[in-house]
Every structure is written in C-alpha cells, then in structure tokens.
Write an enzyme that holds these catalytic residues in place. Structure first.
Site, mmCIF file in Angstrom:
data_model
loop_
_atom_site.group_PDB
_atom_site.id
_atom_site.type_symbol
_atom_site.label_atom_id
_atom_site.label_comp_id
_atom_site.label_asym_id
_atom_site.label_seq_id
_atom_site.Cartn_x
_atom_site.Cartn_y
_atom_site.Cartn_z
ATOM 1 C CG ASP A 67 0.003 -0.628 2.875
ATOM 2 O OD1 ASP A 67 1.068 -0.460 2.523
ATOM 3 O OD2 ASP A 67 -1.093 -0.482 3.597
ATOM 4 C CG ASN A 136 -9.345 -1.295 11.514
ATOM 5 O OD1 ASN A 136 -7.943 -1.561 11.389
ATOM 6 N ND2 ASN A 136 -9.910 0.145 10.798
ATOM 7 C CG HIS A 138 -5.774 -1.992 8.872
ATOM 8 N ND1 HIS A 138 -6.094 -0.712 9.268
ATOM 9 C CD2 HIS A 138 -4.975 -1.767 8.815
ATOM 10 C CE1 HIS A 138 -5.011 -0.065 9.877
ATOM 11 N NE2 HIS A 138 -4.008 -0.997 9.075
ATOM 12 C CD GLU A 143 -9.437 1.333 8.285
ATOM 13 O OE1 GLU A 143 -8.932 0.167 8.166
ATOM 14 O OE2 GLU A 143 -8.627 2.165 7.488
HETATM 15 C C1 GLP Z 1 -0.607 0.263 8.258
HETATM 16 C C2 GLP Z 1 -0.041 -0.213 7.028
HETATM 17 C C3 GLP Z 1 -0.672 -1.583 7.939
HETATM 18 C C4 GLP Z 1 0.130 -2.421 8.949
HETATM 19 C C5 GLP Z 1 -0.645 -1.660 9.947
HETATM 20 C C6 GLP Z 1 -0.419 -2.040 11.441
HETATM 21 O O1 GLP Z 1 -1.974 1.068 8.498
HETATM 22 N N1 GLP Z 1 -0.998 0.129 6.425
HETATM 23 O O2 GLP Z 1 0.224 -1.986 6.609
HETATM 24 O O3 GLP Z 1 0.354 -3.730 8.941
HETATM 25 O O4 GLP Z 1 -0.245 -0.429 10.488
HETATM 26 O O5 GLP Z 1 0.729 -0.636 11.957
HETATM 27 P P1 GLP Z 1 1.548 -1.408 12.986
HETATM 28 O O6 GLP Z 1 2.683 -2.856 12.639
HETATM 29 O O7 GLP Z 1 2.572 -0.074 13.234
HETATM 30 O O8 GLP Z 1 0.784 -1.141 14.625
#
Ligand code: GLP
Length: 243
Positions: A67, A136, A138, A143
């Site tokens: 992404d 959440n 995702h 989402e």
């Molecule tokens: C972001 C990214 C995701 C990631 C998520 C969790 O929104 N787009 O790909 O998995 O956050 O992030 P973290 O690993 O910092 O908790």
C-alpha cells in the site's frame, strides 16, 4: 493456519526473518510482497544483518508493497516508498528497478490501481506476502467494510487508522485521508502469507481475526481461508486467544 508463538518483538522479528530468508534461499528469484508499519521493522533489521553477514542475496528478488498513502511524494518521510528504502531497500543488494510501491502521486486512482494489479499479475503472482495487522483488523489498508474488496483500490482511511497513524505525523490533520492498497483478493492470491503481530494492544484483534467469524468487518479474518498462512506473534499479542 500455523501460529508460531514467540517470546517478544525481538524473537518474533528473528523468526519472521528466518521464514523470509528460507523463501529467498529456496527461490532466489522470488516475488516478495512487503508491508510497512512498526511490526515488520525488526524483521527487516534481521534480514539486513543476514545480508551483511553474507548469508542472504537479494539480487534476484522482486518486491511489491501492499500500500501507499495517496498524495505523499516519495521523498516525504512518511511515504511507504521512503519507509521501504530506509528500512530495507537501501541497506541490501536489491535491484531498485525491481522494487515496487503503488504510486501515491498518481491522481487518477482508477488508472494507478489497475496498473498495479496488472503488474502483480504479470509477475506471476506473489510467492510470499508479509503482513502486519491494524487494530481494527485491517491488512494493507483494507479497512472494515460491508464486503471484501478484491483488487487494488483507493480507500478512505477510517478514523481509527488515522488516529493510530498520527503518531508519525505532526498532527492528525497531516495524515492523508486516502491510500492505494492491494485488495483482499490480491493478498489472498499470494502463495504464502506471513503475518507478524506483537503487543498487548493487538491481543483483542488477534483473537477476533483468527479465532472469530470470517467477516469483512474484520478484514484479516479472511486469512483463515488461505491454505498457507503463518502467523508469528509474541506472547502479548496471543494473550487473549481461546486456550
Ligand atoms: C498501517 C499499514 C498496515 C499495517 C498497520 C499496522 O495502517 N497500512 O500495513 O499493518 O498500519 O501497523 P503497526 O505495525 O505499526 O501496528
């Protein structure tokens, strides 16, 4: 679904890196799907150490990232392009021409999403997709929604994601409101999936996503249907799963 329970973030990162290393060693020209966020940083650090020790060669691999924020330039230190260069690409012998992140500066969402999806297909698919997990549920930026989005698409980020990611920006107002992300279908077509998750703040969503119903309300729950998923989680993230 295989769950590998690890002690802590350090242990999780080492084990996840070993799984990726095994993929690169057994198929030096593989396609790796990569992720951003704080969860995979330690995994990338371990991969860099293996490269520095002469144990891992990245010269044959191709990467596709999950992404990218829409509207951030590549040199913006919050863009996922920047993140990947900082944490991995600039530290190993990967061919920069074979690293791919959705182009957040392409205004035409339909055009960029179609291009990215077709590009992944032209590579013959992803051999191993690395994922983190949002609070959440995702994955990538898929989402919670009324239905699973199949292909690469443009999403409106939810308030909870903006809230979670604002720590990296000067203020919540600076967090982009949209992003390009591989779809659930794109992710599910990967031959193997490796998800890293750590910390008590993820314990509830881990229990829901991997031990609850499969529902687009919890996008990661679809992974229960994938034939080759490995979750590498630390003790805190596993603290609420049913025994
Ligand atoms: C972001 C990214 C995701 C990631 C998520 C969790 O929104 N787009 O790909 O998995 O956050 O992030 P973290 O690993 O910092 O908790």
């Amino acid at each position: 679904m295989r769950i590998i329970a690890t002690k802590d973030y350090t242990d999780m990162s080492r084990k996840a890196a070993n799984i990726i290393a095994a993929q690169i060693i057994t198929k030096p020209e593989c396609v790796l799907g990569l992720a951003t966020g704080s969860s995979p940083i330690g995994t990338y650090d371990n991969l860099v150490s293996m490269y520095e020790n002469g144990d891992l060669d990245f010269s044959g691999i191709t990467t596709v990232n999950l992404d990218e924020y829409k509207g951030l330039t590549r040199d913006n230190d919050q863009s996922y392009y920047y993140f990947m260069h900082e944490h991995l690409f600039d530290r190993v012998n990967i061919d920069p021409e074979r690293t791919n992140v959705p182009n957040g500066m392409e205004e035409d969402a339909e055009k960029e999403c179609k291009r990215y999806e077709e590009f992944i297909k032209s590579l013959g698919g992803v051999d191993l997709q690395l994922l983190g997990l949002g609070h959440n549920g995702h994955i990538g930026f898929n989402e919670p929604a009324p239905a699973f989005d199949k292909e690469t698409h443009c999403v409106d980020l939810t308030e909870s994601t903006i809230e979670a990611n604002k720590r990296f920006f000067a203020s919540a107002d600076d967090v982009p409101r949209q992003a390009y992300t591989m779809g659930i279908g794109t992710i599910m077509r990967a031959k193997k999936i490796l998800l890293v998750v750590s910390g008590e703040d993820k314990a509830e969503i881990v229990a829901k996503a991997f031990f609850g119903d499969v529902t687009p309300d919890v996008p990661a729950s679809i992974l229960q249907m994938h034939p080759d998923v490995t979750i590498v989680a630390d003790a805190a993230a596993l603290s609420k799963i049913p025994r």
